[in-house]
Design a protein around this motif. Structure first.
Motif, PDB file in Angstrom:
ATOM      1  N   THR A  50       0.294   3.363  -5.836  1.00  0.00           N
ATOM      2  CA  THR A  50       0.109   2.050  -6.434  1.00  0.00           C
ATOM      3  C   THR A  50      -0.881   2.185  -7.590  1.00  0.00           C
ATOM      4  OG1 THR A  50      -1.638   1.549  -4.829  1.00  0.00           O
ATOM      5  CG2 THR A  50       0.584   0.798  -4.297  1.00  0.00           C
ATOM      6  N   ASP A 104      -5.893  -0.354  -6.288  1.00  0.00           N
ATOM      7  CA  ASP A 104      -6.383  -0.639  -4.931  1.00  0.00           C
ATOM      8  C   ASP A 104      -6.245   0.475  -3.904  1.00  0.00           C
ATOM      9  OD1 ASP A 104      -7.078  -3.145  -5.848  1.00  0.00           O
ATOM     10  OD2 ASP A 104      -5.202  -4.071  -5.149  1.00  0.00           O
ATOM     11  N   LYS A 130      -4.617   6.023   0.995  1.00  0.00           N
ATOM     12  CA  LYS A 130      -3.816   4.805   1.184  1.00  0.00           C
ATOM     13  C   LYS A 130      -3.110   4.442  -0.123  1.00  0.00           C
ATOM     14  CE  LYS A 130      -6.881   2.933   4.774  1.00  0.00           C
ATOM     15  NZ  LYS A 130      -7.773   4.106   4.842  1.00  0.00           N
ATOM     16  N   GLY A 131      -1.947   3.786   0.009  1.00  0.00           N
ATOM     17  CA  GLY A 131      -1.227   3.357  -1.179  1.00  0.00           C
ATOM     18  C   GLY A 131      -0.559   4.477  -1.928  1.00  0.00           C
ATOM     19  N   ARG A 140       2.587   7.846  -1.531  1.00  0.00           N
ATOM     20  CA  ARG A 140       3.608   8.563  -0.777  1.00  0.00           C
ATOM     21  C   ARG A 140       4.209   9.654  -1.667  1.00  0.00           C
ATOM     22  NH1 ARG A 140       2.134   5.060   2.280  1.00  0.00           N
ATOM     23  NH2 ARG A 140       3.315   3.738   3.735  1.00  0.00           N
ATOM     24  N   ALA A 175       9.623   0.518  -2.402  1.00  0.00           N
ATOM     25  CA  ALA A 175       9.610  -0.653  -1.514  1.00  0.00           C
ATOM     26  C   ALA A 175       8.551  -0.497  -0.430  1.00  0.00           C
ATOM     27  CB  ALA A 175      10.989  -0.850  -0.896  1.00  0.00           C
ATOM     28  N   GLU A 176       8.397   0.718   0.119  1.00  0.00           N
ATOM     29  CA  GLU A 176       7.395   0.956   1.170  1.00  0.00           C
ATOM     30  C   GLU A 176       5.976   0.718   0.661  1.00  0.00           C
ATOM     31  OE1 GLU A 176       8.119   4.923   2.443  1.00  0.00           O
ATOM     32  OE2 GLU A 176       9.855   4.401   3.688  1.00  0.00           O
ATOM     33  N   LEU A 177       5.773   0.923  -0.622  1.00  0.00           N
ATOM     34  CA  LEU A 177       4.452   0.693  -1.222  1.00  0.00           C
ATOM     35  C   LEU A 177       4.268  -0.748  -1.674  1.00  0.00           C
ATOM     36  CD1 LEU A 177       3.958   4.008  -3.244  1.00  0.00           C
ATOM     37  CD2 LEU A 177       2.848   3.345  -1.107  1.00  0.00           C
ATOM     38  N   GLY A 178       5.183  -1.618  -1.284  1.00  0.00           N
ATOM     39  CA  GLY A 178       5.022  -3.036  -1.558  1.00  0.00           C
ATOM     40  C   GLY A 178       5.708  -3.523  -2.812  1.00  0.00           C
ATOM     41  N   ALA A 179       6.584  -2.662  -3.389  1.00  0.00           N
ATOM     42  CA  ALA A 179       7.302  -3.038  -4.618  1.00  0.00           C
ATOM     43  C   ALA A 179       6.335  -3.512  -5.706  1.00  0.00           C
ATOM     44  CB  ALA A 179       8.358  -4.106  -4.323  1.00  0.00           C
ATOM     45  N   ARG A 180       5.189  -2.844  -5.779  1.00  0.00           N
ATOM     46  CA  ARG A 180       4.186  -3.152  -6.796  1.00  0.00           C
ATOM     47  C   ARG A 180       4.219  -2.094  -7.893  1.00  0.00           C
ATOM     48  NH1 ARG A 180      -1.432  -3.429  -4.018  1.00  0.00           N
ATOM     49  NH2 ARG A 180      -0.585  -1.761  -2.713  1.00  0.00           N
TER      50      ARG A 180
END
Length: 360
Positions: free
Chosen positions: A150, A153, A158-159, A161, A174-179
């Motif tokens: 990401t 943050d 974390k954040g 992959r 998508a697993e990372l929040g689609a950000r």
């Protein structure tokens, strides 16, 4: 307008009341300053060793006004402080260090690497992506595997992959929040190093000896310092740190994480506009540690000497490991630094120990 050095008795404000804020507050106290902490937690570890604790959100207008009324200068213990809060404090007439450019660069991984490359500092190849389609295109362009993070943050693994195949990019996105994300090519490195450096209000720069870092599950486990390194490697790291500090017109301590490649070149992985976990060894290994150095810099004092006086292995204490304090206290070569956190959770940094040996 010139900054007048703060005299002992002045108040240093800190945004953030965790372990870094606590160690900054203790260092400031040694120099005769009072400290005001702003943190949402009424039991924040730093608040319990400070003269003032303001319990509020970081963007609380009234709390920021209270902090501005107390402090002559404000700094922060982590880089995800809202930029608007720094702007509010500045508008209220308070000097904030490091400045807004360093904060903005460190809060966005794409902006960070873009700045580093523009400053003449090498990083891994990277690409930005704001959608699943752009993520797939970026992986195809860089070549799998790539590390997807990401843009904002993330910390301690974390954040992020790994994407092993271009076909997996949309799913990982998508697993990372689609950000919005950054895609980073892997670095074929032999070890991870870091350099802690400081820049004063007068532009003076001081660098600490290199540390060699070992991570487990994305979390720093230990730092060994001073790291064994050639004079050429040390000079490269110092030059990189100076380029970054100067490019940001920086005031304070900065952490720079490095990859050392097989050919001896250094790539910057990340920067942190604050005191840094990989610099904790300086508390027992250097003439002036990183926390006092940061206070000196933001207060307008001369920077202190950074010479190593001992060989140190810094070990992070995670979760229940901090309960071994009695055993650590019985080890003559071990210095204990506990953070005053009430609850030990798996993987949570509860403290660290520095195991000290004479310099070789």
């Amino acid at each position: 307008m010139a900054f007048e050095p703060l005299a002992p008795g002045a108040v240093l404000g800190i945004l953030g009341g965790g372990q870094l804020g606590r160690m900054l507050a203790l260092a400031a106290g040694r120099l005769g300053f009072d400290v005001a902490i702003l943190d949402p937690d009424p039991d924040a570890p730093a608040g319990r060793v400070a003269a003032h604790l303001i319990t509020a959100a970081y963007d609380d207008t009234e709390a920021l006004r209270t902090l501005a009324g107390l402090a002559q200068v404000v700094t922060f213990e982590f880089e995800n402080v809202p930029a608007a809060s720094v702007e509010s404090l500045t508008a209220l007439g308070v000097a904030v260090a490091p400045g807004p450019q360093a904060l903005a660069v460190a809060q966005d991984r794409v902006d960070e690497k873009t700045f580093l490359n523009a400053a003449g500092v090498r990083t891994v190849a990277f690409a930005a992506a704001d959608s699943a389609e752009e993520a797939s295109e970026g992986v195809a362009r860089l070549g799998a595997p790539v590390l997807m993070k990401t843009r904002r943050d993330g910390y301690d693994g974390k954040g992020q992959r790994w994407v092993e195949h271009a076909a997996d990019a949309a799913r990982v996105f998508a697993e990372l929040g689609a950000r919005p994300v950054i895609l980073e090519a892997p670095a074929d490195f032999v070890r991870e190093l870091s350099i802690i450096a400081a820049r004063g209000r007068d532009g003076a720069i001081a660098t600490y000896p290199l540390g060699e870092n070992h991570h487990e599950h994305g979390v720093l486990r230990r730092t060994i310092a001073p790291a064994r390194a050639t004079a050429a490697t040390r000079a490269k790291a110092e030059r990189i740190a100076a380029q970054i500090l100067t490019g940001l017109d920086y005031v304070g301590v900065l952490g720079v994480e490095l990859f050392e490649l097989k050919d001896g070149e250094l790539l910057v992985n990340e920067i942190a506009p604050r005191v840094h976990n990989t610099g904790h060894w300086t508390q027992d290994g250097c003439e002036v540690d990183q926390f006092e150095q940061h206070v000196r810099a933001v207060a307008g004092w001369p920077l202190g000497p950074t010479r190593a006086v001992a060989q140190v292995e810094m070990l992070n204490l995670l979760g229940e490991e901090a309960n071994g304090w009695a055993r650590f206290a019985g080890e003559p070569e071990t210095r204990i630094h506990l953070y005053g956190k009430r609850e030990a959770k798996a993987g949570r940094k509860m403290g660290h120990v520095n195991r000290v040996k004479p310099l070789a």
